[in-house]
Design an enzyme around this catalytic site. Structure first.
Site, PDB file in Angstrom:
ATOM      1  N   ARG A  41      12.402  15.597 -14.257  1.00 20.22           N
ATOM      2  CA  ARG A  41      12.141  14.231 -13.776  1.00 20.22           C
ATOM      3  C   ARG A  41      13.251  13.752 -12.837  1.00 20.22           C
ATOM      4  O   ARG A  41      13.091  12.776 -12.122  1.00 20.22           O
ATOM      5  CB  ARG A  41      11.963  13.265 -14.960  1.00 20.22           C
ATOM      6  CG  ARG A  41      11.619  11.856 -14.537  1.00 20.22           C
ATOM      7  CD  ARG A  41      10.975  10.981 -15.615  1.00 20.22           C
ATOM      8  NE  ARG A  41      11.340  11.303 -16.965  1.00 20.22           N
ATOM      9  CZ  ARG A  41      12.494  10.953 -17.562  1.00 20.22           C
ATOM     10  NH1 ARG A  41      13.404  10.275 -16.893  1.00 20.22           N
ATOM     11  NH2 ARG A  41      12.723  11.284 -18.811  1.00 20.22           N
ATOM     12  N   TYR A  92      -1.029  -3.680   3.579  1.00 21.45           N
ATOM     13  CA  TYR A  92      -1.976  -2.830   2.857  1.00 21.45           C
ATOM     14  C   TYR A  92      -2.402  -3.527   1.563  1.00 21.45           C
ATOM     15  O   TYR A  92      -1.595  -4.092   0.836  1.00 21.45           O
ATOM     16  CB  TYR A  92      -1.334  -1.469   2.562  1.00 21.45           C
ATOM     17  CG  TYR A  92      -2.141  -0.657   1.591  1.00 21.45           C
ATOM     18  CD1 TYR A  92      -3.450  -0.283   1.883  1.00 21.45           C
ATOM     19  CD2 TYR A  92      -1.612  -0.290   0.358  1.00 21.45           C
ATOM     20  CE1 TYR A  92      -4.192   0.436   0.981  1.00 21.45           C
ATOM     21  CE2 TYR A  92      -2.361   0.444  -0.552  1.00 21.45           C
ATOM     22  CZ  TYR A  92      -3.648   0.791  -0.232  1.00 21.45           C
ATOM     23  OH  TYR A  92      -4.403   1.501  -1.139  1.00 21.45           O
ATOM     24  N   ASP A 163       7.050  -0.558   6.094  1.00 23.34           N
ATOM     25  CA  ASP A 163       6.030   0.440   5.794  1.00 23.34           C
ATOM     26  C   ASP A 163       5.660   1.100   7.126  1.00 23.34           C
ATOM     27  O   ASP A 163       5.036   0.475   7.984  1.00 23.34           O
ATOM     28  CB  ASP A 163       4.817  -0.235   5.131  1.00 23.34           C
ATOM     29  CG  ASP A 163       3.776   0.783   4.663  1.00 23.34           C
ATOM     30  OD1 ASP A 163       3.670   1.851   5.306  1.00 23.34           O
ATOM     31  OD2 ASP A 163       3.061   0.500   3.685  1.00 23.34           O
ATOM     32  N   LYS A 188      -0.867  10.070   3.985  1.00 25.69           N
ATOM     33  CA  LYS A 188      -1.556   9.888   5.278  1.00 25.69           C
ATOM     34  C   LYS A 188      -1.047  10.900   6.312  1.00 25.69           C
ATOM     35  O   LYS A 188      -1.220  12.087   6.118  1.00 25.69           O
ATOM     36  CB  LYS A 188      -1.385   8.446   5.737  1.00 25.69           C
ATOM     37  CG  LYS A 188      -1.541   7.409   4.637  1.00 25.69           C
ATOM     38  CD  LYS A 188      -2.941   7.363   4.074  1.00 25.69           C
ATOM     39  CE  LYS A 188      -3.151   6.121   3.249  1.00 25.69           C
ATOM     40  NZ  LYS A 188      -3.702   6.309   1.936  1.00 25.69           N
TER      41      LYS A 188
HETATM   42  C1  LIG Z   1       0.007   1.286   4.990  1.00 28.84           C
HETATM   43  C2  LIG Z   1      -0.110   1.829   3.597  1.00 28.84           C
HETATM   44  N1  LIG Z   1       0.909   1.696   2.743  1.00 28.84           N
HETATM   45  C3  LIG Z   1       0.845   2.155   1.474  1.00 28.84           C
HETATM   46  C4  LIG Z   1      -0.298   2.766   1.000  1.00 28.84           C
HETATM   47  C5  LIG Z   1      -0.364   3.243  -0.438  1.00 28.84           C
HETATM   48  O1  LIG Z   1      -0.189   4.622  -0.475  1.00 28.84           O
HETATM   49  P1  LIG Z   1      -0.872   5.594  -1.578  1.00 28.84           P
HETATM   50  O2  LIG Z   1      -2.339   5.484  -1.401  1.00 28.84           O
HETATM   51  O3  LIG Z   1      -0.287   6.933  -1.211  1.00 28.84           O
HETATM   52  O4  LIG Z   1      -0.419   5.105  -2.924  1.00 28.84           O
HETATM   53  C6  LIG Z   1      -1.389   2.934   1.859  1.00 28.84           C
HETATM   54  C7  LIG Z   1      -2.629   3.577   1.353  1.00 28.84           C
HETATM   55  O5  LIG Z   1      -3.682   3.468   1.938  1.00 28.84           O
HETATM   56  C8  LIG Z   1      -1.290   2.456   3.184  1.00 28.84           C
HETATM   57  O6  LIG Z   1      -2.310   2.581   4.050  1.00 28.84           O
END
Ligand SMILES: Cc1ncc(COP(=O)(O)O)c(C=O)c1O
Length: 348
Positions: A41, A92, A163, A188
């Site tokens: 971990r 998001y 982000d 992504k």
């Molecule tokens: C801009 C953005 N940030 C964070 C996330 C969250 O990531 P995860 O789906 O890998 O938990 C997403 C998911 O679609 C996203 O598009």
């Protein structure tokens, strides 16, 4: 080294006889005592290889997580009780849901802003503990002035997290613009093949790195070794994928803008993501159900083109138009992508 070279060479074993060229997948829950690793971990060599590579691309030290939202939760966990977080109204959806949940339980206060309205964001930074930037936003495609907002946030003693999922480190380097932390849904573009869920944080601040590593050790939102290996394998081709997806997206944005059935095109001028607004939900649903190549699916950043009417999710912000379709443009031939889209668009 330039970014495309870094993407290929970072995070590899040393060039020594008998070393493998790629870091192998180390499946280990524990290690022989007496060294630095101790337990599965706390660390894993396959995570470390991925972290070294993404860290080099973003220009900081990287920690990988089980998902993008696990990384989001770890950052929000740093905010003290009843402190304020400035957040884009179109961040998001999962990020907004986490914030709403924490706010409803009295943990913190969310100050919702239009992240493209720089002066409003600057004003909202007063006494904030954390400023959350997402740029471009998902799915509204708004763009933030990272440098200006960061300057204002730092003047208030607030930390700034960006982000960077949509832009990737190839098109935007928030740490160079002053941000304290970069966040990725590595699910992504970083992994890039729609087969991995993973997240990451990157920082240049050693103290902050130690705090976040301590939270990850305790909260346990760690990635799997196989996922880390797949994400690193995907990262190797990130520059080629982003270049092609961006070229395709720019061309599609131009053609969609000229199409009589499209009310609005939202393309920030870079990256492989765009959004189109059609007249209503029914027209958007006909588009997402009327294609052969484009796959109607959530998520984004894969080699294959996908799209989605975001308001099909009940939790999506009510200020996102019902007829908005978010397009994640892949690396296929743009003529095939256009022909498939065009035959499913409303004629006027
Ligand atoms: C801009 C953005 N940030 C964070 C996330 C969250 O990531 P995860 O789906 O890998 O938990 C997403 C998911 O679609 C996203 O598009």
């Amino acid at each position: 080294m330039r970014p495309s070279t870094r993407a290929v060479h970072a995070g590899r074993p040393p060039h020594e006889p008998d070393q493998p060229l790629n870091e192998p997948i180390t499946m280990a829950s524990t290690y022989v005592a007496g060294g630095d690793r101790e337990y599965g971990r706390y660390t894993n060599p396959t995570w470390t290889a991925f972290e070294d590579a993404l860290g080099e691309l973003e220009g900081g030290r990287c920690l990988s997580f089980a998902s993008g939202l696990a990384a989001v939760a770890t950052v929000l966990d740093l905010v003290g009780v009843e402190e304020s977080v400035v957040v884009p109204r179109h961040a998001y959806n999962g990020t907004l849901l986490q914030l709403a949940d924490l706010e409803s339980r009295g943990r913190l206060l969310a100050r919702v802003v239009d992240i493209a309205d720089t002066e409003a964001v600057v004003a909202a930074c007063a006494d904030a503990a954390l400023v959350w930037i997402e740029t471009p936003t998902n799915p509204a495609m708004e763009v933030a002035d990272i440098a200006r907002i960061t300057e204002a946030a730092h003047a208030e003693g607030a930390r700034v997290v960006v982000d960077n999922t949509f832009a990737t480190p190839l098109l935007q380097q928030p740490l160079d613009l002053g941000a304290d932390l970069v966040l990725h849904s590595a699910t992504k573009y970083i992994a890039g093949h729609s087969d991995v869920v993973m997240g990451a944080l990157v920082t240049r601040d050693d103290g902050l790195y130690d705090v976040l590593k301590g939270r990850r050790d305790l909260l346990g939102a760690i990635p799997g070794p196989f996922e880390s290996w797949l994400a690193l394998r995907g990262l190797r081709t990130l520059p080629l994928r982003v270049e092609r997806a961006q070229a395709n997206a720019a061309e599609l944005a131009r053609r969609l803008g000229d199409h009589p059935g499209v009310v609005e095109v939202r393309y920030p001028g870079f990256g492989g993501m765009l959004a189109v607004v059609l007249s209503d939900a029914a027209a958007a649903d006909r588009l997402t159900h009327g294609t052969k190549l484009w796959v109607h699916a959530t998520s984004l950043g894969g080699v294959e083109s996908t799209f989605e009417r975001r308001r099909r999710w009940r939790s999506e912000s009510a200020t996102i138009p019902e007829g908005l379709v978010r397009l994640s443009v892949g690396i296929e031939d743009v003529e095939d992508l256009w022909e498939d889209l065009e035959q499913a668009l409303p004629s006027d």
